[in-house]
Design an enzyme around this catalytic site. Structure first.
Site, PDB file in Angstrom:
ATOM      1  N   GLY A   1       0.797  -1.234   0.000  1.00  0.00           N
ATOM      2  CA  GLY A   1       0.000   0.000   0.000  1.00  0.00           C
ATOM      3  C   GLY A   1       0.820   1.270   0.000  1.00  0.00           C
TER       4      GLY A   1
ATOM      5  CE  LYS B   1      10.357   1.601   0.734  1.00  0.00           C
ATOM      6  NZ  LYS B   1      10.463   1.561   2.192  1.00  0.00           N
TER       7      LYS B   1
ATOM      8  CG  ASN C   1       4.188  -6.281  10.077  1.00  0.00           C
ATOM      9  OD1 ASN C   1       3.482  -6.624  11.018  1.00  0.00           O
ATOM     10  ND2 ASN C   1       3.720  -5.530   9.103  1.00  0.00           N
TER      11      ASN C   1
ATOM     12  CE  LYS D   1      10.107  -0.184   6.813  1.00  0.00           C
ATOM     13  NZ  LYS D   1       8.826  -0.537   6.190  1.00  0.00           N
TER      14      LYS D   1
END
Length: 504
Positions: free
Chosen positions: A111, A123, A326, A392
């Site tokens: 997302g 991304k 995660n 990131k």
């Protein structure tokens, strides 16, 4: 006044507060109905489903005040609740791995936009290694699994309204790969004006002054939107029993056959419905969510839920030794059961934002891992750090593009030539934030096998075949520029000042 204080101290809602809450809720419902009336039938139908979830979140947001955990009730999880990966690996693998793989689907959370790295669009479409994007590497990994074991593991992408269109255009190129790819969209929720507690949206559209009016409500939305999309039922009807969920920018999140076998080999009545992969905290991970024991359940504790007075304790590596990667393994029938019984209990994360015009808004979000307490026989598995390799920032990108890693069938593995199991600590300054600028500053990626720490600040460029070892700090002062010459070898060096190399 003293009477009101006494009531509040007991955590009870006064009549006044209750009336105010009802008023906020009624106004919100009216506004949402007004928004639905601005769209065509198809748009309104999709949005109505989204708004049902949003109303539920808003209702709970108005009721719950203060932190969602009581600090004294927090305990460390019992030892059996978090298994070491070695113990699970020691079980070995069954002769027929394909039988287990055929009951699995891989879900990637897709997302997010690449804006924090200066890129437009999803991304997942940023090139990270040898011209391959995150999505390319994911498809290659799953195709390799399917070919190696003659299995059929599908890939499912959870897109948001920000990424859906661009992602679907790209998916055409994987038509001839041996991977079935499905997509579904997570919900689209209205941002709330912090003062009025009403939506900032004027209509259902996404253009003009309405562009900033919407947000995807965090990855905890996966359960509702997966169920609403019909894909959950479709996968169950195809014989899938588990999904492996992870962030698409975590390059370490590959399908682990040992964890899969552990899930499949449980007796039916003891079936583990949820596994969270955790790994040992380092100083870089102090903000990561951790697993706790709370009122007889395993529970994910995020930094946003921690009372201010205990934030330092939460960040300590001694009390909370692990954090959530995660990477999650979740039972599909269990998701269906919990959704249909409305038993999925996710804490609300209130995310304050300031829009470009200066308006203060709040977003109500949830996290996918927070559902762990709703599933039966849930557990954590303490996995090697190599299963957590998120990209990131451009500092992370430098690591994965370097010779620290080799690429094989879409999977990155740490080079055997590196003597330490950990990655170097890399901090690149603001001149490297955007991927385009980052790439322009390296003629090629330096040799980093023996690097421990790299800090670069200011206007710095790297020539070809530079080698970095030990601790290297390069600081160009404001107005100065440093060009590291081709072939330079820097070992335990601080470089500062000005070094220009001009073509002759």
């Amino acid at each position: 006044m003293s009477l009101l204080v006494a009531d509040l101290s007991r955590g009870e809602m006064t009549e006044f507060q209750e009336k105010l809450r009802q008023q906020h809720e009624e106004l919100m419902h009216r506004e949402l109905e007004g928004l639905l009336a601005t769209g065509n039938t198809a748009e309104a139908e999709i949005s109505r489903k989204d708004f049902d979830g949003f109303k539920n979140l808003f209702h709970r947001f108005l009721r719950v005040k203060g932190p969602s955990v009581e600090w004294p009730k927090i305990n460390r999880p019992p030892e059996e609740a978090i298994q070491p990966y070695e113990k699970i690996k020691a079980k070995g693998l069954p002769a027929d791995i394909a039988a287990s793989l055929n009951k699995l689907a891989v879900v990637k959370l897709n997302g997010g936009l690449g804006t924090s790295m200066g890129c437009k669009g999803p991304k997942s479409l940023i090139s990270v290694r040898s011209e391959n994007t995150f999505l390319d590497l994911t498809v290659q990994q799953i195709e390799h699994l399917n070919k190696t074991f003659n299995a059929n593991v599908p890939l499912v992408l959870m897109n948001s309204f920000n990424t859906d269109e661009d992602t679907n255009k790209i998916l055409q190129k994987y038509k001839h790969h041996r991977v079935d790819i499905h997509t579904f969209n997570q919900s689209r929720y209205p941002r709330i004006n912090k003062e009025s507690l009403l939506p900032v949206a004027k209509h259902l559209g996404m253009s003009g002054d309405n562009t900033d009016a919407w947000y995807p409500p965090g990855h905890g939305d996966i359960y509702a939107s997966f169920h609403n999309s019909g894909l959950l039922d479709q996968l169950i009807s195809e014989g899938k029993e588990y999904i492996f969920v992870s962030n698409i920018d975590n390059l370490g999140a590959t399908v682990d056959l040992f964890i899969l076998h552990h899930l499949m080999s449980q007796p039916a009545d003891k079936r583990c419905e949820f596994i969270m992969e955790v790994t040992d905290k380092t100083r870089a991970d102090v903000k990561g969510g951790t697993l706790i024991q709370y009122e007889d359940h395993l529970r994910l504790l995020e930094i946003a839920q921690v009372p201010k007075a205990h934030v330092d304790e939460f960040k300590s590596v001694t009390k909370f030794k692990i954090f959530n990667t995660n990477n999650l393994w979740i039972s599909l029938p269990a998701i269906k059961r919990l959704q249909e019984q409305n038993k999925m209990d996710l804490e609300i994360i209130v995310n304050p934002k300031t829009l470009d015009g200066g308006l203060n808004v709040i977003q109500l979000e949830t996290a996918v891992g927070a559902a762990i307490k709703s599933f039966k026989n849930a557990m954590g598995v303490n996995v090697p750090r190599s299963r957590f390799l998120p990209v990131k920032t451009s500092s992370d990108l430098l690591l994965v593009m370097s010779n620290l890693y080799s690429l094989d069938a879409g999977s990155l593995t740490m080079s055997k030539k590196r003597e330490f199991p950990t990655t170097p600590h890399v901090k690149l300054g603001s001149s490297f934030t955007k991927v385009q600028e980052f790439l322009a500053r390296f003629e090629n990626i330096p040799e980093m096998l023996e690097l421990d720490h790299l800090t670069v600040s200011g206007d710095v460029t790297f020539g070809k075949n530079v080698s970095l070892k030990g601790t290297v700090i390069i600081i160009a002062n404001h107005g100065d520029r440093i060009d590291i010459p081709a072939g330079a070898m820097l070992e335990n060096k601080i470089v500062s000042g000005n070094l220009r190399i001009l073509d002759h």
